[in-house]
Write a protein that holds these residues in place. Structure first.
Motif, PDB file in Angstrom:
ATOM      1  N   GLY A  76       0.816  -1.207   0.000  1.00 25.17           N
ATOM      2  CA  GLY A  76       0.000   0.000   0.000  1.00 25.17           C
ATOM      3  C   GLY A  76       0.845   1.249   0.000  1.00 25.17           C
ATOM      4  O   GLY A  76       2.070   1.194  -0.027  1.00 25.17           O
ATOM      5  N   ALA A  77       0.170   2.363   0.021  1.00 22.74           N
ATOM      6  CA  ALA A  77       0.848   3.656   0.045  1.00 22.74           C
ATOM      7  C   ALA A  77      -0.035   4.655   0.786  1.00 22.74           C
ATOM      8  O   ALA A  77      -1.251   4.478   0.881  1.00 22.74           O
ATOM      9  N   ARG A  78       0.598   5.658   1.321  1.00 28.24           N
ATOM     10  CA  ARG A  78      -0.131   6.722   2.018  1.00 28.24           C
ATOM     11  C   ARG A  78       0.082   8.023   1.253  1.00 28.24           C
ATOM     12  O   ARG A  78       1.214   8.406   0.967  1.00 28.24           O
ATOM     13  N   ILE A  79      -1.004   8.687   0.910  1.00 28.63           N
ATOM     14  CA  ILE A  79      -0.945   9.945   0.154  1.00 28.63           C
ATOM     15  C   ILE A  79      -1.322  11.080   1.100  1.00 28.63           C
ATOM     16  O   ILE A  79      -2.431  11.111   1.630  1.00 28.63           O
ATOM     17  N   ILE A  80      -0.390  12.003   1.309  1.00 30.64           N
ATOM     18  CA  ILE A  80      -0.598  13.117   2.236  1.00 30.64           C
ATOM     19  C   ILE A  80      -0.823  14.397   1.433  1.00 30.64           C
ATOM     20  O   ILE A  80       0.002  14.763   0.582  1.00 30.64           O
ATOM     21  N   THR A  81      -1.926  15.069   1.687  1.00 30.09           N
ATOM     22  CA  THR A  81      -2.214  16.347   1.029  1.00 30.09           C
ATOM     23  C   THR A  81      -1.993  17.500   2.009  1.00 30.09           C
ATOM     24  O   THR A  81      -2.054  17.302   3.224  1.00 30.09           O
ATOM     25  N   ASP A  88     -10.522  14.584  -1.441  1.00 23.69           N
ATOM     26  CA  ASP A  88     -11.531  14.071  -2.362  1.00 23.69           C
ATOM     27  C   ASP A  88     -11.077  14.189  -3.817  1.00 23.69           C
ATOM     28  O   ASP A  88     -11.447  13.363  -4.655  1.00 23.69           O
ATOM     29  N   LYS A  89     -10.269  15.199  -4.117  1.00 28.08           N
ATOM     30  CA  LYS A  89      -9.732  15.336  -5.468  1.00 28.08           C
ATOM     31  C   LYS A  89      -8.774  14.184  -5.776  1.00 28.08           C
ATOM     32  O   LYS A  89      -8.822  13.594  -6.859  1.00 28.08           O
ATOM     33  N   VAL A  90      -7.911  13.857  -4.799  1.00 29.59           N
ATOM     34  CA  VAL A  90      -6.994  12.727  -4.969  1.00 29.59           C
ATOM     35  C   VAL A  90      -7.788  11.429  -5.109  1.00 29.59           C
ATOM     36  O   VAL A  90      -7.486  10.580  -5.953  1.00 29.59           O
ATOM     37  N   ALA A  91      -8.828  11.283  -4.275  1.00 31.10           N
ATOM     38  CA  ALA A  91      -9.656  10.072  -4.325  1.00 31.10           C
ATOM     39  C   ALA A  91     -10.300   9.900  -5.695  1.00 31.10           C
ATOM     40  O   ALA A  91     -10.394   8.782  -6.217  1.00 31.10           O
ATOM     41  N   ASN A 120      -9.038  10.365  11.198  1.00 33.15           N
ATOM     42  CA  ASN A 120      -9.696  10.721   9.937  1.00 33.15           C
ATOM     43  C   ASN A 120      -8.787  10.325   8.787  1.00 33.15           C
ATOM     44  O   ASN A 120      -7.655  10.795   8.689  1.00 33.15           O
ATOM     45  N   SER A 121      -9.267   9.483   7.913  1.00 28.54           N
ATOM     46  CA  SER A 121      -8.492   9.078   6.751  1.00 28.54           C
ATOM     47  C   SER A 121      -9.422   8.344   5.790  1.00 28.54           C
ATOM     48  O   SER A 121     -10.418   7.757   6.208  1.00 28.54           O
ATOM     49  N   LEU A 122      -9.110   8.405   4.527  1.00 32.60           N
ATOM     50  CA  LEU A 122      -9.890   7.724   3.506  1.00 32.60           C
ATOM     51  C   LEU A 122      -9.064   6.551   2.992  1.00 32.60           C
ATOM     52  O   LEU A 122      -7.944   6.743   2.514  1.00 32.60           O
ATOM     53  N   LEU A 148      -4.643   2.186  -0.476  1.00 33.41           N
ATOM     54  CA  LEU A 148      -4.208   3.578  -0.556  1.00 33.41           C
ATOM     55  C   LEU A 148      -4.899   4.351   0.558  1.00 33.41           C
ATOM     56  O   LEU A 148      -6.135   4.360   0.631  1.00 33.41           O
ATOM     57  N   GLN A 149      -4.104   4.957   1.423  1.00 32.87           N
ATOM     58  CA  GLN A 149      -4.647   5.790   2.501  1.00 32.87           C
ATOM     59  C   GLN A 149      -4.442   7.250   2.122  1.00 32.87           C
ATOM     60  O   GLN A 149      -3.331   7.659   1.803  1.00 32.87           O
ATOM     61  N   MET A 150      -5.504   8.014   2.190  1.00 35.22           N
ATOM     62  CA  MET A 150      -5.440   9.434   1.814  1.00 35.22           C
ATOM     63  C   MET A 150      -5.852  10.293   3.002  1.00 35.22           C
ATOM     64  O   MET A 150      -6.923  10.084   3.583  1.00 35.22           O
TER      65      MET A 150
END
Length: 359
Positions: A76-81, A88-91, A120-122, A148-150
């Motif tokens: 997996g990977a974690r995406i940090i904004t 939601d844009k990344v999702a 809180n995470s998607l 994928l965690q966003m």
């Protein structure tokens, strides 16, 4: 995922014609009676040669068994904004690229009650669609799932600190500390929203300013870095620059006027309208000063800042600021340096010969 741990795998040793016994010393592997050990597979998922776990409660399970049960916890990977509204844009981008297992995906942001705060995470469970990549030799690649965690930067801060303090201590955390962690989660959630609102407000302000500048409504636009940059895009000093360049048929070298921003504020410029008024009032005098400066020279390249600089100089002189006023102005434009005093004195002497100084 919290039940997993670092794995150790039993190396798979292979006899080869080129092999020997140095695996004992190079990798510290016990090769037993093997005389020609040429390869050591440290980790393998090849059928018939699957690596075996040697430690923990999963010992004696092989790699493929591990992947079958824990795949989404292992890959997996974690995406940090930076901002919460970017999640939601990344999702949406992830949804367009990968196949999403909606049944096993989860939006932790929607799991809180009105009076609760916390993680809180998607989380999306994904796989690679055949339209993106497919290999006939390895069709199982499209069956592999990954997570994928966003989350935003502040959500990540809370999750990391909460994990370190709440899960890694090895003891049950008392109620008051858990309460404080949840209070902190609420504060960070509020900060997350405020940062997004501030960014939106700034962007709206910039769009409004650009519209006002484009429409020429300069008196309504305060002078700052953003507004001055937008104003310069209109090339407001081009006409005067071209007039000055024509004196010697000189080429105009484009140079940024941004360095004059602080000096313009020093001159009392509070809006773009103030700069326009200065330009309209003093353009002829600025041209006269440039003509006097260039008349006896063969200079064939001038800076595109000459018009603005001469406008500022003329304004200072017409307001009786003298040599000291010019020196302070140059300090703002070029930084404090000894030559600024001499530069100010020299320009004052040049301007003293001109009509606008003798009215």
């Amino acid at each position: 995922m919290s039940s997993l741990y670092p794995f150790r795998f039993k190396p798979i040793l292979k006899e080869k014609l080129w092999g020997g016994t140095r695996m004992n010393t190079i990798l510290a592997h016990s090769i037993g009676a093997m005389k020609q050990c040429g390869e050591s597979w440290e980790i393998s998922g090849l059928i018939g040669d699957e690596s075996e776990i040697t430690n923990g409660f999963l010992a004696e399970n092989n790699l493929n068994e591990l992947l079958e049960i824990y795949l989404t916890d292992l890959v997996g990977a974690r995406i940090i904004t930076f901002y919460i509204d970017e999640i939601d844009k990344v999702a949406a981008l992830v949804d367009k690229v990968f196949d999403i297992d909606w049944k096993n995906s989860v939006d932790k942001r929607k799991m809180h009650e009105l009076n609760s705060f916390g993680y809180n995470s998607l989380h999306y469970i994904c796989s690679i669609p055949k339209s993106l990549y497919f290999n006939e030799k390895y069709p199982e690649i499209n069956e592999i799932r990954f997570e994928l965690q966003m989350r935003s930067a502040l959500q990540h801060v809370w999750a990391t600190l909460n994990h370190d303090t709440g899960y890694k201590t090895g003891v049950e955390v008392p109620y008051e500390y858990l309460r404080n962690m949840n209070r902190l989660a609420g504060m960070l959630e509020l900060a997350d929203e405020q940062f997004s609102l501030i960014r939106t407000g700034i962007n709206n302000y910039r769009r409004k300013v650009q519209s006002l500048v484009h429409d020429g409504d300069f008196d309504k636009v305060s002078l700052d870095g953003d507004t001055f940059k937008s104003y310069l895009l209109l090339k407001p000093f081009n006409k005067l620059n071209e007039r000055i360049a024509a004196l010697n048929q000189a080429e105009i070298h484009e140079t940024s006027c941004m360095q004059y921003l602080a000096a313009l504020k020093l001159l009392g410029m509070n809006t773009l309208g103030d700069i326009e008024k200065m330009k309209n009032r003093y353009s002829d005098y600025a041209y006269q000063l440039a003509a006097y400066q260039l008349a006896t020279t063969d200079i064939d390249i001038i800076s595109s800042t000459i018009a603005l600089q001469n406008l500022c100089i003329v304004k200072l002189l017409c307001e009786d600021k003298g040599v000291l006023g010019l020196e302070i102005f140059f300090n703002y434009v070029y930084g404090e340096q000894p030559y600024n005093k001499e530069r100010a004195r020299h320009i004052f002497e040049q301007a003293s010969q001109l009509e606008f100084m003798n009215k």
